[in-house]
Design a protein around this motif. Structure first.
Motif, PDB file in Angstrom:
ATOM      1  N   VAL A 168      -3.997   2.469  -2.144  1.00 27.50           N
ATOM      2  CA  VAL A 168      -3.536   3.797  -1.720  1.00 27.50           C
ATOM      3  C   VAL A 168      -4.330   4.195  -0.473  1.00 27.50           C
ATOM      4  O   VAL A 168      -5.557   4.286  -0.500  1.00 27.50           O
ATOM      5  N   LEU A 169      -3.615   4.447   0.612  1.00 30.62           N
ATOM      6  CA  LEU A 169      -4.274   4.754   1.882  1.00 30.62           C
ATOM      7  C   LEU A 169      -4.356   6.255   2.098  1.00 30.62           C
ATOM      8  O   LEU A 169      -3.340   6.948   2.122  1.00 30.62           O
ATOM      9  N   LEU A 170      -5.566   6.762   2.218  1.00 29.46           N
ATOM     10  CA  LEU A 170      -5.782   8.146   2.642  1.00 29.46           C
ATOM     11  C   LEU A 170      -7.076   8.165   3.447  1.00 29.46           C
ATOM     12  O   LEU A 170      -7.714   7.137   3.645  1.00 29.46           O
ATOM     13  N   HIS A 171      -7.475   9.324   3.926  1.00 30.83           N
ATOM     14  CA  HIS A 171      -8.713   9.359   4.698  1.00 30.83           C
ATOM     15  C   HIS A 171      -9.426  10.682   4.540  1.00 30.83           C
ATOM     16  O   HIS A 171      -8.958  11.567   3.819  1.00 30.83           O
ATOM     17  N   SER A 172     -10.567  10.801   5.236  1.00 30.74           N
ATOM     18  CA  SER A 172     -11.423  11.966   5.010  1.00 30.74           C
ATOM     19  C   SER A 172     -11.177  13.068   6.033  1.00 30.74           C
ATOM     20  O   SER A 172     -10.594  12.841   7.088  1.00 30.74           O
ATOM     21  N   VAL A 173     -11.667  14.257   5.715  1.00 34.32           N
ATOM     22  CA  VAL A 173     -11.490  15.427   6.567  1.00 34.32           C
ATOM     23  C   VAL A 173     -12.680  16.349   6.335  1.00 34.32           C
ATOM     24  O   VAL A 173     -13.409  16.196   5.352  1.00 34.32           O
ATOM     25  N   GLY A 174     -12.854  17.298   7.244  1.00 36.29           N
ATOM     26  CA  GLY A 174     -13.889  18.321   7.037  1.00 36.29           C
ATOM     27  C   GLY A 174     -15.077  18.115   7.952  1.00 36.29           C
ATOM     28  O   GLY A 174     -15.233  17.073   8.584  1.00 36.29           O
ATOM     29  N   ARG A 175     -15.927  19.146   7.980  1.00 38.18           N
ATOM     30  CA  ARG A 175     -17.073  19.145   8.904  1.00 38.18           C
ATOM     31  C   ARG A 175     -17.944  17.901   8.733  1.00 38.18           C
ATOM     32  O   ARG A 175     -18.421  17.333   9.691  1.00 38.18           O
ATOM     33  N   HIS A 176     -18.131  17.470   7.489  1.00 37.45           N
ATOM     34  CA  HIS A 176     -18.974  16.284   7.234  1.00 37.45           C
ATOM     35  C   HIS A 176     -18.128  15.112   6.737  1.00 37.45           C
ATOM     36  O   HIS A 176     -18.665  14.182   6.183  1.00 37.45           O
ATOM     37  N   TYR A 177     -16.832  15.205   6.919  1.00 38.83           N
ATOM     38  CA  TYR A 177     -15.913  14.215   6.327  1.00 38.83           C
ATOM     39  C   TYR A 177     -16.182  14.124   4.823  1.00 38.83           C
ATOM     40  O   TYR A 177     -16.342  13.040   4.264  1.00 38.83           O
ATOM     41  N   HIS A 178     -16.214  15.272   4.193  1.00 40.41           N
ATOM     42  CA  HIS A 178     -16.601  15.322   2.778  1.00 40.41           C
ATOM     43  C   HIS A 178     -15.416  15.663   1.875  1.00 40.41           C
ATOM     44  O   HIS A 178     -15.602  15.976   0.700  1.00 40.41           O
ATOM     45  N   GLY A 179     -14.219  15.602   2.426  1.00 40.93           N
ATOM     46  CA  GLY A 179     -13.026  15.830   1.604  1.00 40.93           C
ATOM     47  C   GLY A 179     -11.995  14.771   1.933  1.00 40.93           C
ATOM     48  O   GLY A 179     -12.092  14.101   2.966  1.00 40.93           O
ATOM     49  N   ILE A 180     -10.991  14.616   1.062  1.00 42.44           N
ATOM     50  CA  ILE A 180      -9.925  13.678   1.403  1.00 42.44           C
ATOM     51  C   ILE A 180      -8.704  14.450   1.883  1.00 42.44           C
ATOM     52  O   ILE A 180      -8.398  15.536   1.394  1.00 42.44           O
ATOM     53  N   LYS A 181      -8.047  13.867   2.874  1.00 43.16           N
ATOM     54  CA  LYS A 181      -6.838  14.465   3.427  1.00 43.16           C
ATOM     55  C   LYS A 181      -5.645  13.653   2.924  1.00 43.16           C
ATOM     56  O   LYS A 181      -5.624  12.424   3.061  1.00 43.16           O
ATOM     57  N   ILE A 182      -4.683  14.366   2.348  1.00 40.14           N
ATOM     58  CA  ILE A 182      -3.476  13.719   1.814  1.00 40.14           C
ATOM     59  C   ILE A 182      -2.291  14.236   2.624  1.00 40.14           C
ATOM     60  O   ILE A 182      -2.019  15.444   2.619  1.00 40.14           O
ATOM     61  N   ARG A 183      -1.618  13.344   3.330  1.00 44.96           N
ATOM     62  CA  ARG A 183      -0.581  13.787   4.269  1.00 44.96           C
ATOM     63  C   ARG A 183       0.451  12.663   4.424  1.00 44.96           C
ATOM     64  O   ARG A 183       0.585  12.067   5.485  1.00 44.96           O
ATOM     65  N   PRO A 184       1.182  12.385   3.348  1.00 46.11           N
ATOM     66  CA  PRO A 184       2.087  11.233   3.365  1.00 46.11           C
ATOM     67  C   PRO A 184       3.375  11.516   4.147  1.00 46.11           C
ATOM     68  O   PRO A 184       3.672  12.675   4.451  1.00 46.11           O
ATOM     69  N   PRO A 185       4.166  10.482   4.432  1.00 38.79           N
ATOM     70  CA  PRO A 185       5.494  10.722   5.007  1.00 38.79           C
ATOM     71  C   PRO A 185       6.278  11.706   4.147  1.00 38.79           C
ATOM     72  O   PRO A 185       6.069  11.797   2.928  1.00 38.79           O
ATOM     73  N   MET A 186       7.197  12.418   4.770  1.00 43.89           N
ATOM     74  CA  MET A 186       7.908  13.535   4.118  1.00 43.89           C
ATOM     75  C   MET A 186       8.901  13.076   3.043  1.00 43.89           C
ATOM     76  O   MET A 186       9.468  13.892   2.334  1.00 43.89           O
ATOM     77  N   CYS A 187       9.122  11.759   2.937  1.00 44.79           N
ATOM     78  CA  CYS A 187      10.026  11.257   1.903  1.00 44.79           C
ATOM     79  C   CYS A 187       9.263  10.921   0.621  1.00 44.79           C
ATOM     80  O   CYS A 187       9.848  10.398  -0.329  1.00 44.79           O
ATOM     81  N   PHE A 188       7.976  11.233   0.572  1.00 46.84           N
ATOM     82  CA  PHE A 188       7.125  10.987  -0.600  1.00 46.84           C
ATOM     83  C   PHE A 188       7.828  11.516  -1.858  1.00 46.84           C
ATOM     84  O   PHE A 188       8.369  12.621  -1.848  1.00 46.84           O
ATOM     85  N   PHE A 238       0.847  -1.202   0.000  1.00 45.28           N
ATOM     86  CA  PHE A 238       0.000   0.000   0.000  1.00 45.28           C
ATOM     87  C   PHE A 238       0.876   1.242   0.000  1.00 45.28           C
ATOM     88  O   PHE A 238       1.916   1.275   0.669  1.00 45.28           O
ATOM     89  N   LEU A 239       0.422   2.269  -0.699  1.00 35.59           N
ATOM     90  CA  LEU A 239       1.106   3.558  -0.641  1.00 35.59           C
ATOM     91  C   LEU A 239       0.458   4.371   0.483  1.00 35.59           C
ATOM     92  O   LEU A 239      -0.754   4.624   0.453  1.00 35.59           O
ATOM     93  N   ASP A 240       1.244   4.739   1.461  1.00 32.30           N
ATOM     94  CA  ASP A 240       0.718   5.446   2.628  1.00 32.30           C
ATOM     95  C   ASP A 240       0.677   6.950   2.335  1.00 32.30           C
ATOM     96  O   ASP A 240       1.698   7.619   2.314  1.00 32.30           O
ATOM     97  N   CYS A 241      -0.519   7.464   2.111  1.00 36.79           N
ATOM     98  CA  CYS A 241      -0.671   8.883   1.766  1.00 36.79           C
ATOM     99  C   CYS A 241      -1.349   9.663   2.892  1.00 36.79           C
ATOM    100  O   CYS A 241      -1.861  10.757   2.664  1.00 36.79           O
ATOM    101  N   TYR A 242      -1.396   9.105   4.080  1.00 42.60           N
ATOM    102  CA  TYR A 242      -2.150   9.756   5.145  1.00 42.60           C
ATOM    103  C   TYR A 242      -1.358   9.929   6.431  1.00 42.60           C
ATOM    104  O   TYR A 242      -1.708  10.724   7.288  1.00 42.60           O
ATOM    105  N   ASN A 243      -0.261   9.204   6.544  1.00 42.50           N
ATOM    106  CA  ASN A 243       0.351   9.012   7.853  1.00 42.50           C
ATOM    107  C   ASN A 243       1.409  10.048   8.158  1.00 42.50           C
ATOM    108  O   ASN A 243       2.486  10.028   7.578  1.00 42.50           O
ATOM    109  N   ASN A 244       1.108  10.957   9.087  1.00 43.93           N
ATOM    110  CA  ASN A 244       2.133  11.930   9.465  1.00 43.93           C
ATOM    111  C   ASN A 244       2.917  11.473  10.689  1.00 43.93           C
ATOM    112  O   ASN A 244       3.738  12.198  11.206  1.00 43.93           O
ATOM    113  N   VAL A 245       2.644  10.271  11.182  1.00 41.82           N
ATOM    114  CA  VAL A 245       3.394   9.770  12.347  1.00 41.82           C
ATOM    115  C   VAL A 245       4.801   9.314  11.911  1.00 41.82           C
ATOM    116  O   VAL A 245       5.793   9.797  12.457  1.00 41.82           O
TER     117      VAL A 245
END
Ligand code: PMP
Length: 425
Positions: A384-404, A45-52
């Motif tokens: 491809v792993l990403l997740h939702s964001v926003g008041r209604h979870y109506h958008g996608i949040k893209i926040r991959p590791p910094m080596c992307f 999987f391509l991790d496009c969400y994980n800022n940890v």
């Protein structure tokens, strides 16, 4: 073969019900490297969400630093050790102004809990202001700020929530009008806290408003708000758990990006690349007031292994030029995202390696939430792993590791295009 139903059952039995998992078909991850993850069946999987895993999953330098220190010494924090002092100097050196003392803790929640208590200690007032669509953690105190989780005992009068900035429906109008409208809301909340006898002590916000949906903000957006808070004698906390450590590319901290000078900065998630490290940074007089009043001690916070992990993260960020990478790849990603627009795409915005694609259906963002949920699942099913964001979870949040890298950005965009085309609008 991974046995998802059995794992879910054991999870519910041993860890309790209502535990969050991502995706309709939860992923059973067993290994990571860079921006890649592998599940128990060997799928990649391509991790496009994980800022940890900020500098990349299982980064060898961070692993080595943790391993070496664990093999040498790991103990509580009542002994003398140079590690935490060297780290404090280095970390506070990234701040622009007189924020040069630090408490190390283990989670972002603890950091915000301390920061709020600092605000109360120095102002003598209990009132707190935050946005109405935020999350700052889950201690008893901090849970009162959460938009989507109910605190024990329900809402309290000493927390006032102001409408969060928004790109599609900006409060009071665009740009300066929204900036002034936000300040006016904060002023009204201050007045209410004072009138009700709590007094206004602290404004806490994420300077990138990440949980709110990362609205587009101009430099100086919070200037009118800062004036209002200063006039009332309040303290400002910048929660950098998400935008911190160079995530937005051009600046090390989210507050620097919009020209905000907070009194207290909190941070966590990316700080130890997965090792539980978080911190509160503030001015010496605030620190002194807090330490003298509360004699704060944290058994694990800033122990030698935690510091080794956190120092290695700073080393890798520098050595591999990851902030610049975030900027460059982010610019490329923006172009790619703009090419894969869907009929439901309402806006594409972000900075560095932190992006949001917001959806609506005929102008209705809430109506786009089911589409967004299906898209997140479809992306997962396509690797491809990403997740939702926003008041209604109506958008996608893209926040991959910094080596992307470029190829990964291209794979993300291609997969997004295919996934959106595969879904009914
Ligand atoms: N602040 C923000 C902005 C967060 O997003 C989070 C976690 N999502 C926290 C604080 C809490 O951090 P932790 O889970 O480490 O307690």
């Amino acid at each position: 073969m991974s046995d998802t139903p059995t794992l879910l059952q054991r999870r519910a039995r041993l860890l309790g019900p209502n535990m969050t998992t991502f995706y309709s078909d939860p992923v059973h991850i067993v290994r990571g490297e860079g921006a890649w993850l592998w599940d128990a069946d060997g799928n990649r999987f391509l991790d496009c969400y994980n800022n940890v895993p900020h500098v990349g999953h299982a980064h060898p330098k961070v692993v080595e630093a943790i391993t070496q220190q664990a093999a040498t010494l790991n103990t509580h924090t009542r002994y003398l050790h140079e590690g935490i002092l060297d780290y404090a100097e280095r970390l506070t050196g990234t701040m622009d102004h007189d924020l040069d003392t630090m408490i190390m803790v283990c989670t972002g929640s603890e950091a915000n809990d301390i920061a709020l208590r600092m605000g109360r200690a120095v102002t003598g007032k209990t009132g707190i202001i935050c946005t109405d669509n935020t999350y700052h953690g889950n201690t008893d105190l901090v849970s009162h700020l959460s938009a989507k989780k109910t605190p024990i005992g329900g809402a309290v009068e000493w927390v006032k929530k102001v409408p969060s900035p928004d790109t599609l429906t900006p409060l009071g109008g665009r740009d300066e009008a929204q900036s002034q409208a936000f300040a006016d809301e904060v002023q009204a909340a201050i007045d209410a806290l004072e009138a009700e006898g709590h007094g206004f002590g602290t404004l806490i916000l994420d300077p990138f408003f990440a949980n709110e949906g990362l609205p587009e903000l101009s430099h100086g957006f919070l200037d009118p708000t800062v004036d209002v808070v200063r006039k009332a004698g309040g303290v400002i906390i910048a929660d950098e758990v998400q935008p911190g450590f160079g995530r937005t590319g051009g600046h090390f901290w989210g507050h620097q990006r919009i020209g905000l000078a907070p009194d207290i900065v909190t941070m966590g998630k990316p700080m130890g690349n997965g090792h539980p490290v978080a911190a509160v940074v503030t001015r010496p007089e605030i620190m002194a007031e807090f330490r003298n009043r509360f004699g704060y001690f944290n058994t694990f916070g800033g122990n030698p292994v935690a510091v080794a992990a956190a120092s290695a993260v700073l080393d890798v960020l520098e050595e591999e030029g990851l902030m610049t990478n975030a900027l460059r790849i982010g610019e490329h990603l923006e172009k790619l995202l703009c090419q894969v627009k869907h009929i439901n795409t309402a806006d594409i915005r972000g900075a560095g390696l932190f992006w949001c694609v917001e959806f609506d259906i005929d102008g209705d963002t809430e109506a786009a939430a089911p589409f967004c949920a299906r898209l997140v699942d479809e992306m997962r099913n396509r690797g491809v792993l990403l997740h939702s964001v926003g008041r209604h979870y109506h958008g996608i949040k893209i926040r991959p590791p910094m080596c992307f890298d470029r190829a990964q950005a291209e794979l993300l965009a291609e997969t997004l295009d295919a996934a959106m085309k595969a879904l009914p609008a």
